[in-house]
Design a protein around this motif. Structure first.
Motif, PDB file in Angstrom:
ATOM      1  N   ARG A  53       0.836  -1.213   0.000  1.00 61.73           N
ATOM      2  CA  ARG A  53       0.000   0.000   0.000  1.00 61.73           C
ATOM      3  C   ARG A  53       0.860   1.248   0.000  1.00 61.73           C
ATOM      4  NH1 ARG A  53      -4.358  -0.665   4.663  1.00 61.73           N
ATOM      5  NH2 ARG A  53      -5.172   1.226   3.686  1.00 61.73           N
ATOM      6  N   TYR A  83       2.226   1.777  -3.571  1.00 67.57           N
ATOM      7  CA  TYR A  83       1.176   2.329  -4.436  1.00 67.57           C
ATOM      8  C   TYR A  83       0.924   3.803  -4.109  1.00 67.57           C
ATOM      9  CZ  TYR A  83      -0.456  -1.883  -6.885  1.00 67.57           C
ATOM     10  OH  TYR A  83      -0.553  -2.977  -7.709  1.00 67.57           O
ATOM     11  N   ASN A 130       3.066   6.301  -5.611  1.00 64.27           N
ATOM     12  CA  ASN A 130       2.745   6.585  -7.013  1.00 64.27           C
ATOM     13  C   ASN A 130       1.374   7.233  -7.172  1.00 64.27           C
ATOM     14  OD1 ASN A 130       5.133   5.487  -8.231  1.00 64.27           O
ATOM     15  ND2 ASN A 130       4.372   3.448  -7.731  1.00 64.27           N
ATOM     16  N   ILE A 143      -1.512   6.273  -5.770  1.00 67.71           N
ATOM     17  CA  ILE A 143      -2.656   5.358  -5.771  1.00 67.71           C
ATOM     18  C   ILE A 143      -2.929   4.906  -4.340  1.00 67.71           C
ATOM     19  CG2 ILE A 143      -3.592   3.181  -6.648  1.00 67.71           C
ATOM     20  CD1 ILE A 143      -1.631   3.446  -8.995  1.00 67.71           C
ATOM     21  N   LEU A 189      -4.723   2.405  -2.096  1.00 70.43           N
ATOM     22  CA  LEU A 189      -5.405   1.114  -2.130  1.00 70.43           C
ATOM     23  C   LEU A 189      -6.320   0.957  -0.922  1.00 70.43           C
ATOM     24  CD1 LEU A 189      -2.534  -1.334  -3.146  1.00 70.43           C
ATOM     25  CD2 LEU A 189      -4.430  -0.576  -4.586  1.00 70.43           C
ATOM     26  N   SER A 209       4.519  -8.316  -6.722  1.00 75.24           N
ATOM     27  CA  SER A 209       5.009  -7.925  -5.396  1.00 75.24           C
ATOM     28  C   SER A 209       5.578  -9.118  -4.633  1.00 75.24           C
ATOM     29  CB  SER A 209       3.874  -7.275  -4.592  1.00 75.24           C
ATOM     30  OG  SER A 209       3.457  -6.072  -5.196  1.00 75.24           O
TER      31      SER A 209
END
Length: 323
Positions: free
Chosen positions: A165, A168, A171, A173, A175, A218
C-alpha cells in the motif's frame, strides 16, 4: 569469431519455414503439455516459427498467442522491436526446453527461466506455464523454497500488505484495505496459496494482459488467467512445490547429444544488466563443460548468447544450434 553453428542458424530457419509455417495455423496456443521424455533424457517440446504480419501486434500479443513468456520470446529473438515487430520478420517461438534438474513431481518453478513445470500425479506428462515473478528489491523478490500447496480459492479477495500500500501510495494510488473479487482485482479469478513463509506467497491470475514472463509482481507468482484456471482445477492441496533459481541447464541425452540451455540470470541490484551478469556453474556443470565430448568454446558462446533454448555443444560439431 563466431562458430558456424551460430552463423548457420538463420539458414536453418529459412529452410524450415515452409514446413513449419503450414503447421502453425493448427497449433493451439494452450498446447503446453508434453509427454515425459524417456529415462535419461530431459528434452521436451519443439520450437516453432512465426512470420509477423502487417499490423501483427506487439511482442506481448505474439507471446500470448503461443503461451510463452515475454522475456523468453525476446531472448529467443534478440534485436526484435518489442512494441512493433517488423512485418515479414521471422520469430522463433521457444517451445523446446530441458526439464529442470529437480524431482519430477508436483510443481517445479525455475525463477531464472520464468517458467513453472507441473507433473500431475499418476500421469506420464508435464505441463509448462510462463509466469511473472517478484520485482527487484526488498520484500518483492520471490524467494526459492521447498513447500507445498496449502489452500486454493476461486474469486479471491486481495489484502495488500502495508508495504504494498505504501508503494502504491508513493505513485499516487490509495489502495483499500481489501480489494474484492472482480475485474479490478489484480489476482484474477483463482489463487493457490503456498505453505511456506506463513502463506504470504501465492500463484494467482491477473487482470492485466502484460507482465507474464517478466518480473512484475510484489513477490507472488502470476499466471495468465486460463493457465491458473487449469492449474487450480487439476492441482490438489498438498501438492509438493519446489522453487529454484537456475540460469543454466545441461543434459547428456540418450543419443549422445550434449545440450545446454542458458537464460539471463535474475538481477540482484537495480544497475545489473542480466545480459552480461556472470553465470555461476556448479561443479557438475564445470565437469560437463570440461569433458572431451563438449565443445567448450561453443558452450561459452551459448552462455554469452543466452537464448533460453537448448543448444547442442558436442565436440564433434554439427552446424546448428537448433535441436
Amino acid at each position: 569469431m563466431q562458430s558456424s553453428r551460430f552463423l548457420s542458424l538463420p539458414v536453418r530457419w529459412l529452410a524450415s519455414l515452409m514446413l513449419v509455417s503450414a503447421s502453425l495455423a493448427a497449433f493451439p496456443a494452450s498446447a503446453n503439455s508434453y509427454p515425459l521424455p524417456p529415462e535419461g533424457s530431459r528434452l521436451i517440446g519443439q520450437n516453432f516459427f512465426h512470420v509477423v504480419e502487417d499490423n501483427g501486434g506487439s511482442l506481448e500479443a505474439i507471446a500470448k498467442k503461443y503461451n510463452v513468456g515475454f522475456l523468453a520470446l525476446l531472448q529467443a529473438n534478440p534485436g526484435v522491436d518489442p512494441y512493433v515487430p517488423r512485418a515479414g520478420s521471422v520469430l522463433t517461438i521457444p517451445r523446446q526446453m530441458l526439464l529442470p534438474d529437480a524431482p519430477r513431481q508436483g510443481l517445479v518453478m525455475n525463477l531464472a527461466e520464468l517458467r513453472v513445470y507441473y507433473y500431475p500425479a499418476g500421469k506420464n506428462s508435464v505441463t509448462v506455464y510462463p509466469i511473472g515473478i517478484g520485482q527487484l528489491g526488498g520484500d518483492t523478490v520471490t524467494p526459492t523454497m521447498v513447500t507445498s500447496v496449502s489452500d486454493k480459492r476461486a474469486n479471491p479477495t486481495w489484502t495488500p500488505t502495508a508495504n504494498i500500500r505504501a508503494r502504491y501510495l508513493a505513485n499516487g494510488i490509495k489502495l483499500p484495505a481489501v480489494v474484492p473479487a472482480g475485474p479490478e482485482n489484480p489476482m484474477g479469478h483463482h489463487a493457490i496459496r503456498l505453505a511456506a513463509y506463513g502463506g504470504v506467497y501465492l500463484l494467482h491470475g491477473t487482470n492485466a494482459d502484460f507482465g507474464i514472463g517478466m518480473r512484475v509482481s510484489s513477490g507472488c507468482i502470476r499466471l495468465r488467467d486460463d493457465d491458473i484456471k487449469a492449474l487450480y482445477k487439476e492441482m490438489p492441496v498438498g501438492t509438493p512445490v519446489r522453487i529454484i533459481n537456475t540460469a543454466i541447464k545441461t543434459s547428456v541425452e540418450p543419443d549422445g547429444r550434449r545440450l545446454v540451455e542458458v537464460h539471463q540470470p535474475l538481477s540482484k541490484h537495480i544497475d545489473d544488466d542480466p545480459k552480461v551478469l556472470p553465470i555461476v556453474l556448479t561443479e557438475q556443470m564445470k565437469q560437463f563443460q570440461s569433458a572431451p565430448e563438449t565443445d567448450a568454446s561453443v558452450m561459452e558462446q551459448a552462455m554469452q548468447h543466452r537464448s533460453g533454448m537448448p543448444i547442442e555443444v558436442n565436440a564433434y560439431g554439427i552446424a546448428s544450434t537448433e535441436i
